[in-house]
Design a protein around this motif. Structure first.
Motif, PDB file in Angstrom:
ATOM      1  N   THR A 272       0.951  -1.267   0.020  1.00 20.06           N
ATOM      2  CA  THR A 272       0.048  -0.226  -0.105  1.00 20.06           C
ATOM      3  C   THR A 272       0.890   1.218   0.070  1.00 20.06           C
ATOM      4  N   VAL A 273       0.624   2.052  -0.846  1.00 19.54           N
ATOM      5  CA  VAL A 273       1.339   3.197  -0.955  1.00 19.54           C
ATOM      6  C   VAL A 273       0.620   4.507  -0.703  1.00 19.54           C
ATOM      7  N   GLN A 274       0.874   5.412  -0.051  1.00 17.46           N
ATOM      8  CA  GLN A 274       0.221   6.625   0.478  1.00 17.46           C
ATOM      9  C   GLN A 274       0.539   7.667  -0.623  1.00 17.46           C
ATOM     10  N   VAL A 275      -0.508   8.134  -1.380  1.00 16.64           N
ATOM     11  CA  VAL A 275      -0.258   9.307  -2.294  1.00 16.64           C
ATOM     12  C   VAL A 275       0.091  10.472  -1.517  1.00 16.64           C
ATOM     13  N   PRO A 276       1.310  11.177  -1.805  1.00 19.64           N
ATOM     14  CA  PRO A 276       1.953  12.055  -1.076  1.00 19.64           C
ATOM     15  C   PRO A 276       1.427  13.524  -1.469  1.00 19.64           C
ATOM     16  N   GLN A 277       1.030  14.296  -0.622  1.00 18.14           N
ATOM     17  CA  GLN A 277       0.932  15.829  -0.817  1.00 18.14           C
ATOM     18  C   GLN A 277       2.291  16.753  -1.014  1.00 18.14           C
ATOM     19  N   THR A 278       3.071  16.317  -0.180  1.00 22.87           N
ATOM     20  CA  THR A 278       4.356  16.951  -0.303  1.00 22.87           C
ATOM     21  C   THR A 278       5.474  16.166  -0.794  1.00 22.87           C
ATOM     22  N   ASN A 279       6.415  15.997   0.352  1.00 23.39           N
ATOM     23  CA  ASN A 279       7.625  15.250  -0.057  1.00 23.39           C
ATOM     24  C   ASN A 279       8.063  14.008   0.821  1.00 23.39           C
ATOM     25  N   ILE A 280       7.094  13.542   1.216  1.00 21.19           N
ATOM     26  CA  ILE A 280       7.144  12.210   2.007  1.00 21.19           C
ATOM     27  C   ILE A 280       6.081  11.153   1.517  1.00 21.19           C
ATOM     28  N   VAL A 281       6.547   9.822   1.476  1.00 26.28           N
ATOM     29  CA  VAL A 281       6.105   8.718   0.856  1.00 26.28           C
ATOM     30  C   VAL A 281       6.185   7.710   1.781  1.00 26.28           C
ATOM     31  N   PHE A 282       4.839   7.152   2.251  1.00 33.65           N
ATOM     32  CA  PHE A 282       4.919   6.329   3.321  1.00 33.65           C
ATOM     33  C   PHE A 282       4.356   4.847   2.335  1.00 33.65           C
ATOM     34  N   VAL A 283       4.917   3.637   2.667  1.00 34.49           N
ATOM     35  CA  VAL A 283       4.852   2.546   2.091  1.00 34.49           C
ATOM     36  C   VAL A 283       4.512   1.340   3.028  1.00 34.49           C
ATOM     37  N   ASP A 284       3.314   0.660   3.046  1.00 32.65           N
ATOM     38  CA  ASP A 284       3.160  -0.347   4.052  1.00 32.65           C
ATOM     39  C   ASP A 284       3.246  -1.712   3.128  1.00 32.65           C
ATOM     40  N   VAL A 285       4.255  -2.675   3.868  1.00 27.76           N
ATOM     41  CA  VAL A 285       4.517  -3.830   3.039  1.00 27.76           C
ATOM     42  C   VAL A 285       3.925  -4.786   4.167  1.00 27.76           C
ATOM     43  N   PRO A 286       3.692  -6.304   3.548  1.00 30.67           N
ATOM     44  CA  PRO A 286       3.156  -7.106   4.344  1.00 30.67           C
ATOM     45  C   PRO A 286       4.151  -7.532   5.575  1.00 30.67           C
ATOM     46  N   ALA A 287       4.102  -8.132   6.451  1.00 26.80           N
ATOM     47  CA  ALA A 287       5.006  -8.092   7.762  1.00 26.80           C
ATOM     48  C   ALA A 287       6.155  -9.384   7.273  1.00 26.80           C
ATOM     49  N   GLU A 288       5.637 -10.189   6.479  1.00 24.43           N
ATOM     50  CA  GLU A 288       6.571 -11.272   6.115  1.00 24.43           C
ATOM     51  C   GLU A 288       7.595 -10.984   5.175  1.00 24.43           C
ATOM     52  N   ARG A 289       7.420  -9.707   4.583  1.00 20.46           N
ATOM     53  CA  ARG A 289       8.311  -9.410   3.746  1.00 20.46           C
ATOM     54  C   ARG A 289       8.934  -8.159   4.153  1.00 20.46           C
ATOM     55  N   SER A 290       8.928  -7.591   5.257  1.00 16.47           N
ATOM     56  CA  SER A 290       9.436  -6.253   5.874  1.00 16.47           C
ATOM     57  C   SER A 290      10.744  -6.782   6.590  1.00 16.47           C
ATOM     58  N   ASN A 291      10.773  -7.888   7.009  1.00 13.75           N
ATOM     59  CA  ASN A 291      11.982  -8.188   8.013  1.00 13.75           C
ATOM     60  C   ASN A 291      13.460  -7.906   7.115  1.00 13.75           C
ATOM     61  N   GLY A 292      14.184  -7.216   7.624  1.00 11.61           N
ATOM     62  CA  GLY A 292      15.542  -6.769   7.089  1.00 11.61           C
ATOM     63  C   GLY A 292      15.351  -5.935   5.745  1.00 11.61           C
ATOM     64  N   LEU A 293      14.210  -5.510   5.138  1.00 15.65           N
ATOM     65  CA  LEU A 293      14.134  -4.760   4.034  1.00 15.65           C
ATOM     66  C   LEU A 293      14.758  -3.314   4.147  1.00 15.65           C
ATOM     67  N   VAL A 294      14.639  -2.585   5.051  1.00 12.15           N
ATOM     68  CA  VAL A 294      15.641  -1.604   4.919  1.00 12.15           C
ATOM     69  C   VAL A 294      17.232  -1.747   4.762  1.00 12.15           C
ATOM     70  N   GLU A 295      17.553  -2.988   5.477  1.00 15.74           N
ATOM     71  CA  GLU A 295      19.256  -3.101   5.355  1.00 15.74           C
ATOM     72  C   GLU A 295      19.358  -3.716   3.759  1.00 15.74           C
ATOM     73  N   ARG A 296      18.576  -4.567   3.499  1.00 16.13           N
ATOM     74  CA  ARG A 296      18.622  -4.898   1.923  1.00 16.13           C
ATOM     75  C   ARG A 296      18.643  -3.706   0.929  1.00 16.13           C
ATOM     76  N   LEU A 297      17.791  -3.034   1.119  1.00 18.40           N
ATOM     77  CA  LEU A 297      17.781  -1.605   0.184  1.00 18.40           C
ATOM     78  C   LEU A 297      18.864  -0.826   0.262  1.00 18.40           C
ATOM     79  N   ALA A 298      19.517  -0.666   1.594  1.00 18.63           N
ATOM     80  CA  ALA A 298      20.664  -0.091   1.598  1.00 18.63           C
ATOM     81  C   ALA A 298      21.865  -0.705   1.029  1.00 18.63           C
ATOM     82  N   GLN A 299      22.017  -2.112   1.019  1.00 17.08           N
ATOM     83  CA  GLN A 299      22.960  -2.751   0.287  1.00 17.08           C
ATOM     84  C   GLN A 299      22.901  -2.437  -1.081  1.00 17.08           C
ATOM     85  N   ARG A 300      21.735  -2.266  -1.720  1.00 19.65           N
ATOM     86  CA  ARG A 300      21.665  -1.731  -3.220  1.00 19.65           C
ATOM     87  C   ARG A 300      21.339  -0.404  -3.564  1.00 19.65           C
ATOM     88  N   GLY A 301      22.131   0.436  -2.353  1.00 19.81           N
ATOM     89  CA  GLY A 301      21.951   1.918  -2.518  1.00 19.81           C
ATOM     90  C   GLY A 301      20.879   2.684  -2.325  1.00 19.81           C
TER      91      GLY A 301
END
Length: 336
Positions: A272-301
């Motif tokens: 689920t992606v919240q349509v932004p009004q300004t410069n912040i985008v919030f994204v909700d991801v199923p719990a089973e996919r969220s574990n370690g996601l921030v770290e994996r994205l960081a590894q890819r830049g």
């Protein structure tokens, strides 16, 4: 690796022109009140926002704290949103350092506090209760812009009940650009406003607290107690002045980049992606996919934050090309 940093709009670096302005800044000693660049900044931002005076501070947290302590005394109370920055994300400074009771109130999805809830939480004049003195709103809140009719109604209600009003306007200029109106149209409804120059405006340091001359004079004493007296602060004030002069209109670019990012993430299963009004985008991801996601994205830049949900913030140092490069990485990672 060319990292795309979407963690916050606080990560911006001073532009070459801003660095040059800081290098050439005329300075004095701001504790004595004779730093000409600080004085120019304070006069300019007060004039822009429709106030008599302003006080330059190193951080938005200090600016909000000083505002609370100037409006409220020991045993007083301020009404604030349950997820508002001044209540939840600033270390409880009002309570710890000011002996001011926060009365958090559940917010609506757009960050507003329902008028009926404001009314219901104003305490009667009775020794059993803290004295309700202040209504504190935030604009933008999580990237959402408070509607102007709501701002007018909420502050009018506060005034009718004898409350002062403070605006945490850390991203005030984002709200003004999104509404396509001067920031003073928003701030004229408040007794005091704190505004950051170190977020979307791209200055390296600083916030300003605006209010009446009498309010700012009292705030000056609290700033000193809170350790906010700076000396040759004109060096950083010059960066803030440059930001006010050159970086407000371009916030529209950040908003466009955020919309493009949100559009590019639409349609992923379970996401689920919240349509932004300004410069912040919030994204909700199923719990089973969220574990370690921030770290994996960081590894890819691609850098983001994810305390409760994924948050991506566009800013001065993120280009349209950066968004296009980030999208396939994000789509692949979010799809699991």
């Amino acid at each position: 690796m060319n990292v795309i940093d979407l963690r916050s709009d606080t990560v911006t670096r001073p532009t070459a022109a801003m660095r040059e302005a800081m290098l050439r800044a005329e300075v004095g000693d701001d504790v004595f009140g004779d730093d000409p660049t600080v004085n120019a900044l304070q006069a300019r931002i007060a004039r822009m926002l429709g106030f008599e005076a302003a006080l330059f501070m190193p951080t938005g947290t200090q600016s909000n704290l000083v505002a609370l302590m100037t409006h409220c005394g020991r045993g007083d109370e301020y009404l604030v949103g349950q997820m508002a920055h001044t209540y939840r994300w600033e270390g409880g400074g009002g309570a710890v350092l000011g002996s001011i009771q926060p009365q958090p109130i559940v917010q609506q999805p757009d960050g507003s506090i329902a008028l009926a809830d404001i009314e219901a939480h104003i305490k009667p004049d009775d020794a059993h209760f803290a004295r309700t003195r202040l209504l504190c709103l935030e604009n933008t809140w999580g990237g959402s812009v408070l509607p102007m009719p709501y701002v007018e109604a909420a502050t009018a209600l506060a005034r009718s009940r004898g409350l002062a009003t403070h605006l945490d306007g850390a991203r005030l200029f984002n709200a003004a650009v999104a509404l396509d109106r001067p920031a003073s149209d928003i701030t004229r409804h408040f007794d005091s406003v704190s505004v950051c120059v170190s977020k979307g405006l791209g200055a390296p340091v600083g916030s300003a607290l605006c209010g009446s001359r009498e309010f700012v004079a009292r705030a000056h004493r609290w700033r000193k107690m809170a350790g906010g007296g700076m000396r040759q602060a004109g060096v950083i004030a010059a960066g803030a002045l440059h930001a006010l002069e050159h970086h407000i209109a371009r916030l529209a670019d950040d908003h466009a980049h955020a919309r493009r990012l949100a559009e590019g993430l639409q349609g992923l299963p379970g996401v689920t992606v919240q349509v932004p009004q300004t410069n912040i985008v919030f994204v909700d991801v199923p719990a089973e996919r969220s574990n370690g996601l921030v770290e994996r994205l960081a590894q890819r830049g691609v850098l983001c934050t994810g305390l409760y949900r994924l948050r991506f913030v566009t800013h001065l140092d993120v280009s349209a090309d950066d968004i296009e490069r980030a999208l396939p990485i994000l789509r692949e990672a979010l799809a699991g």
